[in-house]
Design a protein around this motif. Structure first.
Motif, PDB file in Angstrom:
ATOM      1  N   PHE A 128       0.821  -1.210   0.000  1.00  0.00           N
ATOM      2  CA  PHE A 128       0.000   0.000   0.000  1.00  0.00           C
ATOM      3  C   PHE A 128       0.853   1.257   0.000  1.00  0.00           C
ATOM      4  N   GLU A 129       2.081   1.120   0.479  1.00  0.00           N
ATOM      5  CA  GLU A 129       2.925   2.300   0.556  1.00  0.00           C
ATOM      6  C   GLU A 129       3.762   2.486  -0.708  1.00  0.00           C
ATOM      7  N   SER A 130       3.378   1.786  -1.791  1.00  0.00           N
ATOM      8  CA  SER A 130       4.074   2.002  -3.058  1.00  0.00           C
ATOM      9  C   SER A 130       3.068   2.391  -4.126  1.00  0.00           C
ATOM     10  N   GLN A 367      15.287  -1.114   6.420  1.00  0.00           N
ATOM     11  CA  GLN A 367      15.302  -0.248   5.239  1.00  0.00           C
ATOM     12  C   GLN A 367      13.990  -0.468   4.510  1.00  0.00           C
ATOM     13  N   TYR A 368      13.277   0.592   4.153  1.00  0.00           N
ATOM     14  CA  TYR A 368      12.006   0.408   3.438  1.00  0.00           C
ATOM     15  C   TYR A 368      12.265  -0.196   2.058  1.00  0.00           C
ATOM     16  N   PRO A 369      11.414  -1.115   1.625  1.00  0.00           N
ATOM     17  CA  PRO A 369      11.619  -1.712   0.302  1.00  0.00           C
ATOM     18  C   PRO A 369      11.616  -0.614  -0.769  1.00  0.00           C
ATOM     19  N   GLY A 370      12.502  -0.760  -1.727  1.00  0.00           N
ATOM     20  CA  GLY A 370      12.535   0.205  -2.831  1.00  0.00           C
ATOM     21  C   GLY A 370      13.260   1.499  -2.482  1.00  0.00           C
ATOM     22  N   THR A 371      13.867   1.594  -1.308  1.00  0.00           N
ATOM     23  CA  THR A 371      14.645   2.795  -0.983  1.00  0.00           C
ATOM     24  C   THR A 371      16.104   2.372  -0.796  1.00  0.00           C
ATOM     25  N   ASP A 372      17.001   3.365  -0.814  1.00  0.00           N
ATOM     26  CA  ASP A 372      18.396   2.930  -0.735  1.00  0.00           C
ATOM     27  C   ASP A 372      19.130   3.375   0.529  1.00  0.00           C
ATOM     28  N   GLY A 374      19.008   3.122   4.970  1.00  0.00           N
ATOM     29  CA  GLY A 374      18.375   2.515   6.136  1.00  0.00           C
ATOM     30  C   GLY A 374      17.669   3.553   6.995  1.00  0.00           C
ATOM     31  N   VAL A 375      16.623   3.126   7.683  1.00  0.00           N
ATOM     32  CA  VAL A 375      15.874   4.025   8.557  1.00  0.00           C
ATOM     33  C   VAL A 375      16.199   3.717  10.024  1.00  0.00           C
ATOM     34  N   LEU A 376      16.420   2.435  10.352  1.00  0.00           N
ATOM     35  CA  LEU A 376      16.804   2.054  11.712  1.00  0.00           C
ATOM     36  C   LEU A 376      18.133   1.311  11.651  1.00  0.00           C
ATOM     37  N   GLY A 393      12.189  11.584  20.176  1.00  0.00           N
ATOM     38  CA  GLY A 393      13.117  11.832  19.070  1.00  0.00           C
ATOM     39  C   GLY A 393      12.508  12.831  18.104  1.00  0.00           C
ATOM     40  N   SER A 394      13.363  13.458  17.274  1.00  0.00           N
ATOM     41  CA  SER A 394      12.808  14.474  16.378  1.00  0.00           C
ATOM     42  C   SER A 394      12.053  13.815  15.218  1.00  0.00           C
ATOM     43  N   ASN A 395      11.356  14.666  14.438  1.00  0.00           N
ATOM     44  CA  ASN A 395      10.563  14.153  13.312  1.00  0.00           C
ATOM     45  C   ASN A 395      11.447  13.365  12.350  1.00  0.00           C
ATOM     46  N   GLY A 396      10.938  12.268  11.898  1.00  0.00           N
ATOM     47  CA  GLY A 396      11.673  11.485  10.892  1.00  0.00           C
ATOM     48  C   GLY A 396      12.807  10.657  11.477  1.00  0.00           C
ATOM     49  N   SER A 397      12.901  10.566  12.800  1.00  0.00           N
ATOM     50  CA  SER A 397      14.026   9.828  13.380  1.00  0.00           C
ATOM     51  C   SER A 397      13.792   8.318  13.350  1.00  0.00           C
ATOM     52  N   GLY A 398      12.550   7.879  13.104  1.00  0.00           N
ATOM     53  CA  GLY A 398      12.290   6.437  12.934  1.00  0.00           C
ATOM     54  C   GLY A 398      11.367   5.846  13.987  1.00  0.00           C
ATOM     55  N   LYS A 399      10.674   6.686  14.740  1.00  0.00           N
ATOM     56  CA  LYS A 399       9.836   6.178  15.840  1.00  0.00           C
ATOM     57  C   LYS A 399       8.642   5.365  15.322  1.00  0.00           C
ATOM     58  N   THR A 400       7.929   5.929  14.343  1.00  0.00           N
ATOM     59  CA  THR A 400       6.758   5.217  13.803  1.00  0.00           C
ATOM     60  C   THR A 400       7.186   3.917  13.115  1.00  0.00           C
ATOM     61  N   THR A 401       8.328   3.974  12.437  1.00  0.00           N
ATOM     62  CA  THR A 401       8.846   2.785  11.764  1.00  0.00           C
ATOM     63  C   THR A 401       9.073   1.659  12.781  1.00  0.00           C
ATOM     64  N   LEU A 402       9.581   2.059  13.936  1.00  0.00           N
ATOM     65  CA  LEU A 402       9.820   1.105  15.017  1.00  0.00           C
ATOM     66  C   LEU A 402       8.512   0.405  15.410  1.00  0.00           C
ATOM     67  N   ILE A 403       7.457   1.194  15.486  1.00  0.00           N
ATOM     68  CA  ILE A 403       6.142   0.651  15.860  1.00  0.00           C
ATOM     69  C   ILE A 403       5.636  -0.298  14.779  1.00  0.00           C
ATOM     70  N   LYS A 404       5.853   0.105  13.505  1.00  0.00           N
ATOM     71  CA  LYS A 404       5.391  -0.754  12.400  1.00  0.00           C
ATOM     72  C   LYS A 404       6.091  -2.107  12.460  1.00  0.00           C
ATOM     73  N   LEU A 405       7.385  -2.090  12.812  1.00  0.00           N
ATOM     74  CA  LEU A 405       8.120  -3.354  12.922  1.00  0.00           C
ATOM     75  C   LEU A 405       7.596  -4.166  14.101  1.00  0.00           C
TER      76      LEU A 405
HETATM   77  P1  ADP Z   1       9.049   9.469  13.021  1.00  0.00           P
HETATM   78  O1  ADP Z   1       7.886   8.651  13.414  1.00  0.00           O
HETATM   79  O2  ADP Z   1      10.173   9.400  13.985  1.00  0.00           O
HETATM   80  O3  ADP Z   1       8.696  10.903  12.726  1.00  0.00           O
HETATM   81  P2  ADP Z   1       9.172   7.715  10.731  1.00  0.00           P
HETATM   82  O4  ADP Z   1       9.459   6.409  11.354  1.00  0.00           O
HETATM   83  O5  ADP Z   1       7.793   7.966  10.278  1.00  0.00           O
HETATM   84  O6  ADP Z   1       9.670   8.898  11.679  1.00  0.00           O
HETATM   85  O7  ADP Z   1      10.131   7.899   9.473  1.00  0.00           O
HETATM   86  C1  ADP Z   1      11.504   7.652   9.529  1.00  0.00           C
HETATM   87  C2  ADP Z   1      12.099   7.772   8.128  1.00  0.00           C
HETATM   88  O8  ADP Z   1      11.578   6.773   7.292  1.00  0.00           O
HETATM   89  C3  ADP Z   1      11.791   9.097   7.447  1.00  0.00           C
HETATM   90  O9  ADP Z   1      12.977   9.568   6.878  1.00  0.00           O
HETATM   91  C4  ADP Z   1      10.792   8.754   6.364  1.00  0.00           C
HETATM   92  O10 ADP Z   1      11.046   9.519   5.223  1.00  0.00           O
HETATM   93  C5  ADP Z   1      11.067   7.302   6.090  1.00  0.00           C
HETATM   94  N1  ADP Z   1       9.817   6.587   5.770  1.00  0.00           N
HETATM   95  C6  ADP Z   1       8.719   6.527   6.533  1.00  0.00           C
HETATM   96  N2  ADP Z   1       7.766   5.758   5.938  1.00  0.00           N
HETATM   97  C7  ADP Z   1       8.292   5.326   4.777  1.00  0.00           C
HETATM   98  C8  ADP Z   1       7.833   4.502   3.712  1.00  0.00           C
HETATM   99  N3  ADP Z   1       6.619   3.936   3.732  1.00  0.00           N
HETATM  100  N4  ADP Z   1       8.635   4.268   2.665  1.00  0.00           N
HETATM  101  C9  ADP Z   1       9.867   4.820   2.627  1.00  0.00           C
HETATM  102  N5  ADP Z   1      10.382   5.611   3.593  1.00  0.00           N
HETATM  103  C10 ADP Z   1       9.620   5.868   4.664  1.00  0.00           C
END
Ligand code: ADP
Length: 614
Positions: A128-130, A367-372, A374-376, A393-405
């Motif tokens: 869904f994220e592509s 690392q999100y698929p299709g990106t080059d 790493g996020v965590l 942590g500041s915006n974009g630091s990877g907090k939500t990504t952590l939750i998704k994992l």
């Molecule tokens: P936070 O919650 O700390 O604000 P995120 O975990 O949402 O940060 O995002 C961390 C990094 O991952 C950001 O640089 C963002 O651009 C990237 N990112 C988030 N979601 C996706 C995605 N679906 N595909 C590719 N990159 C993503």
């Protein structure tokens, strides 16, 4: 060349074979009926022709014989009656067949939509994220989900046209065998041209999906009520409308370009057909003049040639329709074939009701698929039973990504996540996900009743479950619900008639209630109070542990008043854990946390100061 030709026959044949089970599964009854009636239509259609031929024969051979002619009248009546009966049956078969085809089409369409929904529900979040996902889905749906039903109709029509053509060709052969190759010359070029343009149109539509979706998105922005405020204030309406028109103009011009080429091609092939016809006519006229043919043959040719042309055109039409069906069916199949990568193992490990050890990240990188990039990176983190953990942590630091994992919406690229010491990939996916009650930053607003908005957190609950008001109370949403016109039965949002709009903060309280209703072990709150007023936030966190009722919690927040409550705090920067510990430890470290806390504290103090001493 040869392999291309065989593939253009094998491909559609494969699609037809693949589609039949779907038709059968969608509605066996209507599939049988619509097929039966189309066969009846063909049988009665050919029957009428045969009876007419017999009738004409009787009329010409037996009626001109004076008194004997009168005696033969009985036979004439018989054929007139039979032809009439066949005509009525033909009409009835056609009409009932139309009805059966419509019923079958509707059934198949609903069935295919259900399959598409099933796939969409099962697909990974990554899908869904592509944008590729949207393109595949859009293509699959754009061409109509009832296309599988059309295949049978096209196939039977093809057989019908082929039978008619064979009959007519046989008749023409009796006039002169020379006419047959010329007839082929009339039928084949249009077939080639049609197939060529069907393919071109398909390729073009495939390339155009993205643009169509962009136009569709603008249309949605312009017409959907959620955007009406910003659109007006920023005076975006005309700008977006013009961009929409620009997209549509490009699409229209390209499409008309193809149609223009096709028109030229069809005129050319029509010209060949006409030349063929008049060539034959001249040839037959000459033969007749020299006495090698009868005048009757000439008349018969004039009558039959047009029929041959019509049957040929029908045949071409059906072949190109089947080819088109094959191309578009492949798009639907492509979507239905998408398999989720995140799945339950064959033999899942059973999960205990209560947590003893909790959840642990071990050197997790992602690392999100299709990106080059790493996020965590090598994240180590722990949540123990009954513990409240804060992530800062500041915006974009990877907090939500952590939750998704953590919720297994994605799997780590490296490292592992353990629950009770077992890799989370070893648990049943649904059972594992039930461990979490989550409120995401971009939580969903369901345009449904208040009750459903909460119950969607645990759809296994009965609609009148007392856990729904209980969750509302825990989330601090009870008072607001009591004030709504129909309380728990109030329809929310302005999308549907009778809907009642509520504020962003009120929506957030309902989302919070949705996370609380879940009988989970771990509550995950990603910026849960961003839209709440300070009073509501204070009330929520004042008795937070009581509200949690024995669950663990992860709170992502920028509000340090909230974070102070946590037993343990992780600070994440650029995908790495840079600080961790309890509030006092982190303050002592004088790092990121200390700096952020002091900055916020300073603002609070300044604000309080200016209020107290104006
Ligand atoms: P936070 O919650 O700390 O604000 P995120 O975990 O949402 O940060 O995002 C961390 C990094 O991952 C950001 O640089 C963002 O651009 C990237 N990112 C988030 N979601 C996706 C995605 N679906 N595909 C590719 N990159 C993503």
């Amino acid at each position: 060349m040869f392999s291309k030709l065989t593939e253009s026959i094998r491909g559609p044949a494969r699609s037809i074979r693949r589609v039949l089970p779907y038709l059968w599964a969608a509605s066996p009854k209507w599939t049988v009926l619509s097929t039966a009636f189309i066969i009846l239509e063909v049988v009665f259609g050919i029957g009428i022709l045969y009876l007419l031929k017999m009738l004409v024969e009787v009329l010409t051979t037996k009626l001109g014989e004076g008194a004997a002619g009168v005696e033969n009248l009985g036979e004439v009546w018989l054929y007139v009656g039979l032809t009439g009966l066949a005509s009525v049956l033909f009409l009835a078969a056609r009409q009932i067949g139309n009805w059966a085809r419509e019923a079958q089409g509707l059934h198949v369409s609903d069935y295919m939509n259900r399959l598409i929904h099933t796939r969409a529900v099962a697909a990974d979040l990554a899908f869904f994220e592509s944008s590729e996902y949207f393109n595949t889905l859009h293509r699959a749906r754009q061409k109509g989900t009832n296309r599988p039903a059309l295949v049978v109709t096209h196939l039977l029509m093809l057989v019908k046209s082929a039978i008619m053509l064979v009959a007519v060709v046989a008749l023409i052969f009796t006039i002169s065998p020379w006419l047959v190759p010329i007839l082929l010359l009339v039928v084949l070029p249009p077939l080639g041209a049609r197939l060529f343009f069907t393919r071109r149109l398909y390729e073009w539509e495939k390339r155009r999906t993205e643009l169509e979706r962009r136009a569709g998105y603008l249309d949605w922005l312009i017409t959907f009520y959620l955007h009406a405020k910003e659109l007006r204030l920023n005076r975006l309406g005309n700008y977006l409308r013009d961009r929409f028109s620009g997209f549509r103009e490009t699409i229209r011009n390209e499409r008309l370009g193809i149609t223009r080429q096709r028109t030229v091609m069809e005129i050319a092939t029509g010209l060949i057909g006409t030349l063929g016809f008049f060539g034959c006519l001249a040839f037959l006229a000459r033969e007749t003049a020299y006495g090698r043919n009868s005048l009757g043959d000439l008349v018969l040719f004039l009558l039959v040639f047009q029929r041959a042309q019509t049957a040929g055109q029908d045949l071409v039409q059906q072949i190109s329709s089947i080819y088109e069906d094959h191309l578009y069916l492949n798009l639907i199949f492509q979507f239905l074939e998408v398999e989720p990568r995140i799945q339950s193992p064959k033999q899942p490990v059973k999960l205990n009701e209560q947590w003893q050890q909790g959840l642990r990240f071990e050197n997790v990188s992602f690392q999100y698929p299709g990106t080059d990039s790493g996020v965590l990176e090598k994240v180590n983190l722990e949540v123990r039973p009954n513990q409240v953990v804060a992530i800062v942590g500041s915006n974009g630091s990877g907090k939500t990504t952590l939750i998704k994992l953590m919720c297994r919406l994605y799997d780590p690229t490296e490292g592992q996540i353990l629950l009770e010491g077992t890799d989370i990939r070893d648990f049943d996916l649904d059972e594992y996900r039930q461990q979490f009650g989550v409120i995401f930053q971009d939580f969903t607003r369901y345009y449904d009743s208040v009750r459903e908005n909460i119950r969607f957190g645990d759809i296994g609950l009965a609609p009148d479950s007392t856990l729904v008001p209980d969750a509302a109370r825990r989330a601090g949403a009870d008072k607001m619900i009591d004030a709504l016109p129909l309380n728990y039965d109030t329809l929310l949002g302005r999308m549907f008639e009778g809907g009642h709009e509520i504020s962003v903060g009120q929506w957030q309280k309902l989302a919070l209630a949705r996370a609380f209703v879940n009988r989970s072990r771990l509550m995950i709150l990603d910026e849960p109070t961003s839209a709440l007023d300070p009073n509501a936030e204070f009330e929520l966190f004042e008795s937070f542990r009581e509200r949690l009722a024995g669950r663990s919690a992860i709170v992502i927040s920028h509000r340090l008043s909230t974070i102070r409550l946590a037993d343990y705090i992780y600070v994440i920067e650029n995908g790495k854990v840079v600080e961790q510990g309890q509030h006092q430890d982190l303050m002592r470290e004088k790092g990121y946390y200390h700096q952020a806390f002091n900055r916020q504290g300073k603002h609070y103090q300044e604000a309080r100061h200016s209020v107290l001493q104006p």
